[in-house]
Scaffold this motif. Structure first.
Motif, short mmCIF file in Angstrom:
data_model
loop_
_atom_site.label_atom_id
_atom_site.label_comp_id
_atom_site.label_asym_id
_atom_site.label_seq_id
_atom_site.Cartn_x
_atom_site.Cartn_y
_atom_site.Cartn_z
N SER A 168 101.26 -105.65 2.56
CA SER A 168 101.87 -105.44 3.88
C SER A 168 102.27 -103.98 4.05
O SER A 168 102.46 -103.27 3.06
N THR A 192 99.02 -109.56 7.37
CA THR A 192 99.76 -109.71 6.11
C THR A 192 100.98 -110.59 6.25
O THR A 192 101.72 -110.79 5.29
N TRP A 239 96.96 -105.04 11.20
CA TRP A 239 97.27 -105.04 9.76
C TRP A 239 98.55 -105.83 9.49
O TRP A 239 98.61 -106.68 8.61
N ALA A 247 98.50 -110.84 -0.51
CA ALA A 247 98.92 -109.46 -0.78
C ALA A 247 98.05 -108.78 -1.84
O ALA A 247 97.99 -107.56 -1.88
#
Lengths: 264, 257
Positions: free
Chosen positions: A39, A27, A23, A34
């Protein structure tokens, strides 16, 4: 023994850490934008702001308590209604032939209709929002509670019932002091399933339009483009669901009603 | 004929058969059983496995009804289970959600006797079966022998007119069985409750009882009643004596036929 548990803990952490890393990498600069996946740090900031409200990052800053109370109240009420109807009917179905023959076929017929299938007619009957949410939660949570209470009550060892009778228990006492305690493990399993389902149907009901509630926040945040808030709400629903399950199981442990069956 | 007023429990002409599903004929389990026990007497019902002796005990307890015949305890016809005829089952059948103390108290609490008294009575019986210190343990935390001790305390605490025991020590290992037999005899000397004791173990029956009723293979029928002549207390060494082995051989022969 201790070492084994420690190893198991480590193993359990591998997947979450990998997912979290993936993850985080996704990001980073030049990754997924986004507005699709925020994030981790942005998410944490928004979550803290949702609770405390001192940064005003989103329109929902500082409203966690209000929304949580609204959602928890709905779950408690809907689940409470389901348990108040499901437990006595379940115990009766499990032990009394007349109750089983008159109730069980109908209940199972209704049970086949998926809970979501009740949404349109519930909206017709109760309007959008509050009434529909409570109706859906109570209806969906009723079935696992009823089925498991009945299953638990019907499979109480006949020897335990003989023991109770020879020690002087009449029909009523037998029910309260032998059958219900003996049915507890299965009954609690049903209550836990029901509680989990309550949270699921809470979200469904709240999506139809209530002013306060975590489900409402999710739907509202989608329209306003606050992706972080959708995810933050999901996390809080998960946390509350887990917490309520722990409280449920913990309170039955306290009552000494969840002693393991011995091998009798 | 024994004088009627001291007869504690009797069963007249008991017949019982079970119908087997899918078959026209039914399985005859008990055939014309006559049985009585005097107050304070210790009687064993001895028979091979499957001879219907447990079914007979269930009828005495009131769990099952005979097809014909009559059971009465202390002048009242037996229709349903009652604490007057407390049962110790082959497995302990304790309530797993109750501690030892609350298992023993269970029957007393149903009687709504004074709380203070109940506590004292329960703990005196827990002590009598040698479980003091284990009051707050749950059945699953105890060994099989200890569970059976608790089951005995639970039955005895009700001061039953008759204690019905259905092969209570059959599933225990040899040492535990012996110490449980000794315990039961000690308790019997102390409380002098009437005991109907079901067993398939000839030595056990000879060591424990005043009188032995021998049951035949199915359909179960009492084929012989014999008094046990040995004085009490009966030491384990008795089993080596000539008289004991002669009696044992006689019983074994009757069981074979």
């Amino acid at each position: 023994m201790k070492e084994r548990n420690w190893n198991a803990d480590i193993v359990g952490f591998i997947l979450p850490v990998l997912l979290f890393s993936a993850w985080y990498l996704m990001t980073m600069e030049g990754g997924v934008p986004a507005y699709l996946i925020p994030s981790p740090s942005a998410l944490v900031n928004v979550a803290i702001d949702f609770a405390t409200g001192h940064e005003k990052l989103t329109p929902y800053a500082g409203t966690l308590l209000v929304h949580s109370i609204a959602s928890v109240q709905r779950v408690l009420l809907g689940f409470g209604v389901a348990a108040a109807i499901g437990l006595p009917l379940g115990f009766m179905t499990g032990r009394i032939a007349l109750a089983r023959e008159s109730l069980d076929p109908t209940v199972h017929l209704i049970r086949i209709i998926p809970g979501i299938g009740w949404l349109p007619i519930a909206m017709v009957w109760f309007g959008v929002g509050e009434g529909t949410t409570l109706f859906l939660i109570s209806l969906a949570a009723f079935f696992p509670i009823y089925v498991n209470a009945a299953q638990g009550a019907s499979s109480v060892s006949p020897l335990l019932i003989r023991a109770g009778r020879m020690l002087g228990a009449n029909k009523m006492k037998l029910f309260t002091t032998v059958i219900i305690p003996a049915a507890m493990p299965s009954t609690v399993a049903g209550l836990r399933l029901g509680l989990g389902i309550s949270w699921a149907y809470l979200v469904l009901g709240e999506l139809t339009g209530v002013t306060y509630g975590l489900g409402a926040v999710m739907m509202d945040a989608r329209m306003l483009g606050h992706v972080e808030m959708i995810l933050v709400s999901m996390v809080f629903i998960g946390l509350f669901g887990r917490l309520s399950d722990m409280i449920l199981v913990g309170s039955f442990r306290r009552l000494d009603l969840l002693k393991e069956e011995s091998e009798q | 004929m024994k004088p009627l007023e001291s007869t504690n429990l009797f069963a007249n002409s008991i017949n019982k058969s079970f119908s087997t599903p899918g078959m026209d004929s039914s399985l005859e389990v008990l055939e014309d059983i006559w049985f009585h026990i005097m107050e304070g007497e210790f009687v064993s019902i001895l028979g091979p496995s499957g001879c219907g002796k447990s079914t007979f005990l269930n009828i005495l307890a009131g769990f099952e009804e005979p097809d014909s015949g009559h059971v009465a305890c202390c002048g009242e016809t037996v229709k349903a289970p009652s604490p007057q005829r407390a049962v110790v089952f082959q497995s302990p059948v304790l309530f797993p959600w109750l501690s030892v103390k609350n298992n023993v108290r269970y029957g007393l609490d149903l009687r709504k006797e004074g709380k203070k008294g109940t506590e004292d009575i329960a703990s005196s019986y827990i002590k009598a079966v040698g479980l003091d210190g284990f009051e707050d343990y749950y059945p699953s935390q105890l060994s099989g022998g200890m569970q059976q001790r608790a089951a005995m305390a639970r039955a005895l605490v009700l001061r039953p007119k008759v204690l019905l025991m259905d092969e209570p020590f059959a599933s225990l290992d040899a040492q535990t069985r012996y110490s449980m037999q000794q315990l039961l005899l000690r308790l019997w000397e102390e409380y002098r409750h009437t005991v109907v004791f079901i067993t398939h173990d000839v030595e056990e029956a000879l060591l424990m009882s005043d009188r032995i009723c021998i049951m035949s293979k199915r359909p179960g029928k009492i084929i012989e009643e014999l008094p046990v002549p040995f004085a009490r207390p009966r030491p384990l060494s008795l089993t080596g004596s000539r008289e004991f082995s002669m009696l044992k051989n006689h019983i074994l022969e009757r069981l074979m036929t």
